[in-house]
Design a protein around this motif. Sequence first.
Motif, PDB file in Angstrom:
ATOM      1  N   THR A 149      44.981   7.967  22.101  1.00 55.30           N
ATOM      2  CA  THR A 149      44.467   8.778  23.334  1.00 55.30           C
ATOM      3  C   THR A 149      45.397   9.845  23.433  1.00 55.30           C
ATOM      4  O   THR A 149      45.170  10.594  24.582  1.00 55.30           O
ATOM      5  CB  THR A 149      44.088   8.002  24.517  1.00 55.30           C
ATOM      6  N   PHE A 150      46.380  10.234  22.764  1.00 53.57           N
ATOM      7  CA  PHE A 150      47.644  11.108  23.037  1.00 53.57           C
ATOM      8  C   PHE A 150      47.127  12.494  23.171  1.00 53.57           C
ATOM      9  O   PHE A 150      46.457  13.015  21.808  1.00 53.57           O
ATOM     10  CB  PHE A 150      48.745  10.940  22.095  1.00 53.57           C
ATOM     11  N   HIS A 151      47.260  13.271  23.919  1.00 58.19           N
ATOM     12  CA  HIS A 151      47.014  14.718  24.112  1.00 58.19           C
ATOM     13  C   HIS A 151      48.147  15.407  24.621  1.00 58.19           C
ATOM     14  O   HIS A 151      48.673  15.098  25.638  1.00 58.19           O
ATOM     15  CB  HIS A 151      45.731  15.104  24.864  1.00 58.19           C
ATOM     16  N   HIS A 152      48.705  16.265  24.000  1.00 54.37           N
ATOM     17  CA  HIS A 152      50.107  16.863  24.450  1.00 54.37           C
ATOM     18  C   HIS A 152      50.108  17.572  25.638  1.00 54.37           C
ATOM     19  O   HIS A 152      51.112  17.918  26.439  1.00 54.37           O
ATOM     20  CB  HIS A 152      50.650  17.835  23.091  1.00 54.37           C
ATOM     21  N   GLU A 153      48.896  18.087  26.029  1.00 53.68           N
ATOM     22  CA  GLU A 153      48.922  18.826  27.408  1.00 53.68           C
ATOM     23  C   GLU A 153      48.923  18.035  28.565  1.00 53.68           C
ATOM     24  O   GLU A 153      49.332  18.443  29.545  1.00 53.68           O
ATOM     25  CB  GLU A 153      47.646  19.624  27.528  1.00 53.68           C
ATOM     26  N   GLU A 154      48.919  16.564  28.127  1.00 51.10           N
ATOM     27  CA  GLU A 154      48.983  15.763  29.608  1.00 51.10           C
ATOM     28  C   GLU A 154      50.407  14.862  29.460  1.00 51.10           C
ATOM     29  O   GLU A 154      50.680  14.347  30.459  1.00 51.10           O
ATOM     30  CB  GLU A 154      47.792  14.465  29.363  1.00 51.10           C
TER      31      GLU A 154
ATOM     32  N   PHE B 154      57.255  14.635  22.016  1.00 53.93           N
ATOM     33  CA  PHE B 154      57.074  13.677  23.282  1.00 53.93           C
ATOM     34  C   PHE B 154      57.189  12.205  22.913  1.00 53.93           C
ATOM     35  O   PHE B 154      57.539  11.844  21.672  1.00 53.93           O
ATOM     36  CB  PHE B 154      55.558  13.904  23.379  1.00 53.93           C
ATOM     37  N   GLU B 155      57.690  11.646  23.907  1.00 57.08           N
ATOM     38  CA  GLU B 155      57.780   9.962  23.888  1.00 57.08           C
ATOM     39  C   GLU B 155      56.867   9.339  24.612  1.00 57.08           C
ATOM     40  O   GLU B 155      56.511   9.859  25.814  1.00 57.08           O
ATOM     41  CB  GLU B 155      59.381   9.782  24.432  1.00 57.08           C
ATOM     42  N   ILE B 156      56.296   8.564  23.931  1.00 53.37           N
ATOM     43  CA  ILE B 156      55.189   7.563  24.585  1.00 53.37           C
ATOM     44  C   ILE B 156      55.731   6.329  24.729  1.00 53.37           C
ATOM     45  O   ILE B 156      56.700   5.941  24.354  1.00 53.37           O
ATOM     46  CB  ILE B 156      54.172   7.492  23.805  1.00 53.37           C
ATOM     47  N   ASN B 157      55.106   5.668  25.653  1.00 48.23           N
ATOM     48  CA  ASN B 157      55.571   4.140  25.938  1.00 48.23           C
ATOM     49  C   ASN B 157      55.171   3.195  24.997  1.00 48.23           C
ATOM     50  O   ASN B 157      56.349   2.203  24.713  1.00 48.23           O
ATOM     51  CB  ASN B 157      55.244   3.846  27.243  1.00 48.23           C
ATOM     52  N   HIS B 158      54.126   3.148  24.553  1.00 46.34           N
ATOM     53  CA  HIS B 158      53.878   2.281  23.423  1.00 46.34           C
ATOM     54  C   HIS B 158      52.898   2.961  22.521  1.00 46.34           C
ATOM     55  O   HIS B 158      52.322   3.816  22.606  1.00 46.34           O
ATOM     56  CB  HIS B 158      52.960   1.076  24.195  1.00 46.34           C
ATOM     57  N   GLU B 159      53.048   2.251  21.251  1.00 47.78           N
ATOM     58  CA  GLU B 159      52.440   3.021  20.041  1.00 47.78           C
ATOM     59  C   GLU B 159      50.920   3.151  20.196  1.00 47.78           C
ATOM     60  O   GLU B 159      50.452   3.997  19.539  1.00 47.78           O
ATOM     61  CB  GLU B 159      52.767   2.329  18.777  1.00 47.78           C
ATOM     62  N   ASP B 160      50.289   2.087  21.037  1.00 46.39           N
ATOM     63  CA  ASP B 160      48.860   2.003  21.357  1.00 46.39           C
ATOM     64  C   ASP B 160      48.436   3.412  21.976  1.00 46.39           C
ATOM     65  O   ASP B 160      47.190   3.849  21.996  1.00 46.39           O
ATOM     66  CB  ASP B 160      48.439   1.231  21.915  1.00 46.39           C
ATOM     67  N   GLU B 161      49.287   4.039  22.781  1.00 39.78           N
ATOM     68  CA  GLU B 161      48.987   5.261  23.426  1.00 39.78           C
ATOM     69  C   GLU B 161      48.787   6.579  22.514  1.00 39.78           C
ATOM     70  O   GLU B 161      48.218   7.617  22.947  1.00 39.78           O
ATOM     71  CB  GLU B 161      50.266   5.658  24.408  1.00 39.78           C
ATOM     72  N   PHE B 162      49.276   6.476  21.276  1.00 41.48           N
ATOM     73  CA  PHE B 162      49.238   7.724  20.210  1.00 41.48           C
ATOM     74  C   PHE B 162      47.586   7.772  19.946  1.00 41.48           C
ATOM     75  O   PHE B 162      47.011   8.992  19.948  1.00 41.48           O
ATOM     76  CB  PHE B 162      49.779   7.279  18.903  1.00 41.48           C
TER      77      PHE B 162
END
Length: 141
Positions: free
Chosen positions: A54-59, A44-52
């Motif tokens: 709260t990251f949940h792969h199903e979303e 997955f690609e997130i926008n910013h490292e802070d999102e990690f």
Amino acid sequence: MRTKENYPYIYFFAEPNVVFVFKIEDEKYLTVSELSRRGEWTQFEINHEDEFETFHHEEWKHLEGRGYILGQDDTNIMAKKINQLIQKQRKSKQKNDRSVIAPVHLVSSASAAGALRYGLARPKTVIGFDGFFQSGPYGSL
């Protein structure tokens, strides 16, 4: 490399913004060479490292058509973290399984109790009585 656990998934954050998700399919430990053959990987690609945090792969929508090369140090870390999560899950299952009763060993000397405590595998319970209990009476214990 930062990690986050969500059994049976484990998330690995790789700079600058990629999250690798590994799904554990069984409770067998794995080696570095088995990382690509066992389990299920998605990226997955997130926008910013802070999102990690709260990251949940199903979303999120997983990446398709991209390949990544990880260094040996990173793959070693991944294998170690996956095995730690497997071990944690095994211990949790064992703790919650009330049908498994650990044996209790009764011995009549302190030296025998020490030897059994040292020599037996866990889980174990060893109770050592002083020598004068070896001939009874046990009725009033």
